[in-house]
Design a protein around this motif. Structure first.
Motif, PDB file in Angstrom:
ATOM      1  N   ASP A 125      -5.561   7.978 -10.595  1.00  0.00           N
ATOM      2  CA  ASP A 125      -6.005   7.650  -9.972  1.00  0.00           C
ATOM      3  C   ASP A 125      -5.939   6.102  -9.330  1.00  0.00           C
ATOM      4  O   ASP A 125      -4.479   5.533  -9.287  1.00  0.00           O
ATOM      5  N   GLU A 126      -6.444   5.634  -8.339  1.00  0.00           N
ATOM      6  CA  GLU A 126      -6.111   4.630  -8.034  1.00  0.00           C
ATOM      7  C   GLU A 126      -5.992   3.383  -8.789  1.00  0.00           C
ATOM      8  O   GLU A 126      -5.265   1.970  -9.345  1.00  0.00           O
ATOM      9  N   ALA A 184       0.674  -1.484   0.222  1.00  0.00           N
ATOM     10  CA  ALA A 184      -0.226  -0.201  -0.282  1.00  0.00           C
ATOM     11  C   ALA A 184       0.797   1.037   0.052  1.00  0.00           C
ATOM     12  O   ALA A 184       0.819   2.097  -0.928  1.00  0.00           O
ATOM     13  N   LYS A 185       2.500   1.101   0.787  1.00  0.00           N
ATOM     14  CA  LYS A 185       2.859   2.553   1.277  1.00  0.00           C
ATOM     15  C   LYS A 185       3.258   2.559  -0.700  1.00  0.00           C
ATOM     16  O   LYS A 185       3.702   3.459  -0.457  1.00  0.00           O
ATOM     17  N   GLU A 188       2.801   1.213  -3.436  1.00  0.00           N
ATOM     18  CA  GLU A 188       1.780   2.119  -4.474  1.00  0.00           C
ATOM     19  C   GLU A 188       1.526   3.796  -4.923  1.00  0.00           C
ATOM     20  O   GLU A 188       1.755   4.520  -5.654  1.00  0.00           O
ATOM     21  N   THR A 189       1.587   4.003  -3.523  1.00  0.00           N
ATOM     22  CA  THR A 189       1.167   5.265  -3.217  1.00  0.00           C
ATOM     23  C   THR A 189       2.188   6.151  -3.611  1.00  0.00           C
ATOM     24  O   THR A 189       2.193   6.989  -4.184  1.00  0.00           O
ATOM     25  N   ARG A 233       2.716   5.955  -7.602  1.00  0.00           N
ATOM     26  CA  ARG A 233       1.900   7.380  -8.174  1.00  0.00           C
ATOM     27  C   ARG A 233       2.475   8.333  -8.311  1.00  0.00           C
ATOM     28  O   ARG A 233       2.411   9.093  -9.339  1.00  0.00           O
ATOM     29  N   GLU A 234       2.598   8.699  -7.064  1.00  0.00           N
ATOM     30  CA  GLU A 234       3.388  10.017  -7.451  1.00  0.00           C
ATOM     31  C   GLU A 234       4.152  10.248  -7.632  1.00  0.00           C
ATOM     32  O   GLU A 234       4.117  11.662  -8.694  1.00  0.00           O
TER      33      GLU A 234
END
Lengths: 642, 60
Positions: free
Chosen positions: A525-526, A493-494, A496-497, A500-501
């Motif tokens: 977006d996600e 999860a960490k 991915e964020t 993506r940024e």
């Protein structure tokens, strides 16, 4: 950084024997030739050399392809050799295959040592060398057909083009997925092992089944929750887009009305200004006439009186005096005569001379009597008119400026995409949104129940297992494995964020250079859907961009994936860069390729050399090559070299 | 091993704020995964791999 220095092709499809050298480690290399001359085949030859298969579809037919040249002898080999520099080391990649044999052939990789001698690498090191050039799983980001360039960012079902899939591969988030799946498998193994040795095996069996089925329910619900959340995001975006379109349409309507009003007002003001200018002209003329009479006849009257006394014919008016007076009149009025006015006055001047002197005199005297009283009011009237004209012109200018602004605003507005019945569509969207939100709430509530249920079942299972000491050790590991899976999910999860940024920022860095300033960023977006961000943070669909901009966006993403995410630079090989866009949209794409070529080799295949060469600045292009199909196979010649 | 996992992965592991032991274990699992990438796992492989990791941790 991988740099191709040379490619040699023997008996590969249309090529009998050809070679091309690249003189620089960056820049654009242009290749041109007619259809079937061997443009895609050259790219396929490079791809085949590295991976032993065919990527671009022009020579791939229903999965079957044959790399052999039609006229090659049975005794000859199909062979592609490439020299590649990777981080100061030179490698030779040579793949060859006998005619009629399996098409992937055999790859031989050699590396040149510090002493200048070549040494052959074993198969594992050879595979690693290929990966250093470009890992096979992301090669489609580097070899592509320009017509499909924008597919890079569309999240279609194709695994190859799915952005999320590509990001997972490049950033290695997929490692976490693999690890999780392997650990889940291991956890089941432990459980099986525990059951084998445990006296409570029946109970454990039942409890394990319970845990499994609750886990399955949780998994299904989590997936359904994710889907519903995606749906909510999608519908919310649709509503936002629709609202934006609706707002724009309302704005556009106001603007159109304002444009009509302004046009009418300007027309009316123009009429008023013309009318006032005519009034001014009349006043000027009147003023001239009266001034002329005033001056001209003051002396003349005296001369006339003398003539009368002596019963003589009145003397003629000296034309010089008339002209002099005219000039005086002009000075007084501060008015610059138009050519037409000058002509009229000259005509009148001539008329004065021709008229019967007596009549002229009578008019003159009559007029003279009025002049002293008439001049000041005329002057005031003139002043008033001038002010009026100034005010009207000022008002007109302001309206014209506003009209220009309105027209500019209307030009950039896109009202073409308005749905047939937007209000109805919006209501339907809102109903759906409500429905999915209800699903989400219900999913979340029942998930909480299921999780509590799972926790309870797991505790019971642990108790059952721990009753048997022989299983306790394995159980400890099973629990640890479970915890590890949870840790990995958290790390994923960490990551991915972060990724993506990073992808967003890196893409924007190159993409922003060719976009109009009304856009301030992009949003990913996600679900890895890309949108444009306009001023004020408004999210706009990428479809608002031109086809040239969309292809440039594809290239920006490729660049971000290849460099920004930590992967080394690899050459880009593009077939038909400008495919399916009109030449009015070439600019953005050309600019993007030129920017990227400062750091990497970019090979571009095109039909027409002059056309594509014309697009690029001379300093960007490091090589131009013409491909021609001859009886001796495709030949590659430097363009412009006689 | 740290050098073998990419920089973003290391940052993500750090950001997850795990216990030191768990953090080490996550790194080891991912390191092994990277080494074994694209290879097919058998039951034996998986068990051997995990047992080895856990044993190492226990010993430490």
């Amino acid at each position: 950084m991988a740099v191709i220095t040379s490619v040699q092709i023997k008996n590969f499809r249309t090529y009998k024997n050809a070679e091309v050298d690249f003189r620089d480690n960056h820049g654009v290399y242009l290749f041109a030739g007619n259809n079937m001359a061997g443009k895609s085949t050259l790219l396929n030859a490079i791809n085949w050399c590295l991976y032993g298969d065919i990527l671009l579809h022009s020579i791939k037919n229903e999965g079957y392809y044959d790399v052999a040249n039609d006229s090659m002898d049975e005794s000859e080999l199909t062979e592609v050799r490439m020299y590649v520099e990777i981080e100061d080391r030179t490698y030779s990649f040579r793949r060859s295959v006998k005619k009629g044999a399996l098409q992937d052939g055999a790859l031989e990789v050699q590396m040149r040592g510090d002493d200048g001698n070549w040494s052959r690498l074993d198969s594992i090191s050879a595979g690693a060398a290929v990966r250093s050039v470009l890992p096979k799983e992301i090669r489609h980001l580097f070899f592509f057909n320009g017509e499909q360039l924008q597919d890079i960012y569309t999240n279609n079902d194709s695994k190859e083009h799915n952005l999320k899939n590509n990001v997972y591969k490049v950033s290695e988030i997929d490692l976490i997925d693999y690890a999780t799946s392997h650990l889940s498998y291991l956890r089941d193994l432990y459980l099986r092992e525990i059951k084998k040795h445990n006296s409570n095996s029946e109970k454990i069996d039942k409890l394990s089944e319970d845990v499994k089925s609750i886990e399955a329910v949780i998994k299904a619900k989590t997936e359904s929750l994710a889907k519903n959340m995606d749906k909510v995001t999608e519908i919310t975006k649709k509503i936002n887009d629709l609202d934006a379109i609706l707002k724009e349409t309302v704005d556009a309507r106001h603007l159109l009305e304002r444009r009509d009003d302004l046009t009418a007002e300007i027309k009316d003001l123009d009429g008023q200004i013309i009318e006032e200018k005519m009034n001014k002209q009349d006043l000027v003329r009147e003023y001239f006439h009266k001034t002329i009479l005033h001056h001209d006849f003051k002396e003349y009257r005296e001369a006339l009186d003398v003539a009368r006394e002596k019963s003589l014919i009145p003397p003629p008016i000296d034309p010089k005096i008339t002209s002099e007076i005219l000039r005086t009149g002009i000075c007084i009025c501060g008015h610059t005569l138009t050519d037409e006015e000058k002509k009229n006055i000259e005509a009148q001047d001539a008329e004065y001379k021709q008229r019967k002197e007596l009549q002229f005199l009578t008019d003159g005297i009559y007029a003279f009597a009025q002049v002293d009283q008439a001049l000041p009011p005329i002057r005031f009237a003139y002043q008033d008119i001038c002010e009026k004209i100034y005010d009207l012109t000022d008002k007109r200018d302001r309206k014209a400026t506003e009209l220009k602004k309105v027209n500019e605003q209307l030009e950039v507005m896109d009202t073409a995409n308005l749905p047939d019945d937007p209000e109805l569509t919006r209501t339907r969207y809102e109903e759906n949104l409500q429905k999915y939100n209800m699903f989400i709430i219900s999913d979340k509530n029942s998930l909480e129940d299921n999780r509590a249920e799972l926790k309870k079942a797991k505790t019971e299972l642990e108790k059952a297992i721990s009753k048997d000491e022989s299983s306790a050790e394995i159980e400890k590991r099973r629990v640890k494995t479970d915890e590890l899976i949870e840790d990995l999910e958290l790390v994923k999860a960490k990551m991915e964020t972060m990724i993506r940024e990073k992808l967003r920022d890196q893409t924007w860095k190159t993409f922003s250079k060719i976009l109009p300033s009304e856009y301030v960023g992009i949003d990913i977006d996600e679900s890895y859907k890309i949108s444009l961000v306009a001023e004020g943070g408004k999210i706009r669909s990428v479809n608002r961009a031109s086809t040239g901009q969309l292809k440039a966006l594809g290239l920006s993403l490729v660049n971000a994936l290849s460099t920004g995410l930590g992967y080394s630079e690899a050459p880009l090989l593009i077939d038909n860069l400008y495919g399916d866009i009109s030449d009015t949209h070439y600019t953005e794409l050309t600019e993007m390729v030129s920017n990227l070529s400062a750091k990497k080799q970019i090979m571009i295949m095109n039909l027409d050399m002059e056309k594509v060469d014309h697009e690029f600045k001379a300093e960007v292009v490091k090589g131009r090559y013409m491909l021609e199909k001859t009886k001796d196979g495709t030949v590659i010649e430097e363009y412009g070299n006689e | 091993m740290e050098n073998y996992l990419n920089e973003d992965m290391m940052k993500a592991i750090e950001a997850a704020d795990l216990d030191k032991d768990d953090e080490e274990l996550v790194k080891k699992v991912l390191f092994q995964e990277k080494a074994k990438k694209s290879q097919v796992w058998s039951e034996g492989d998986a068990a051997e791999y995990m047992n080895k990791l856990l044993l190492e941790q226990e010993e430490a």
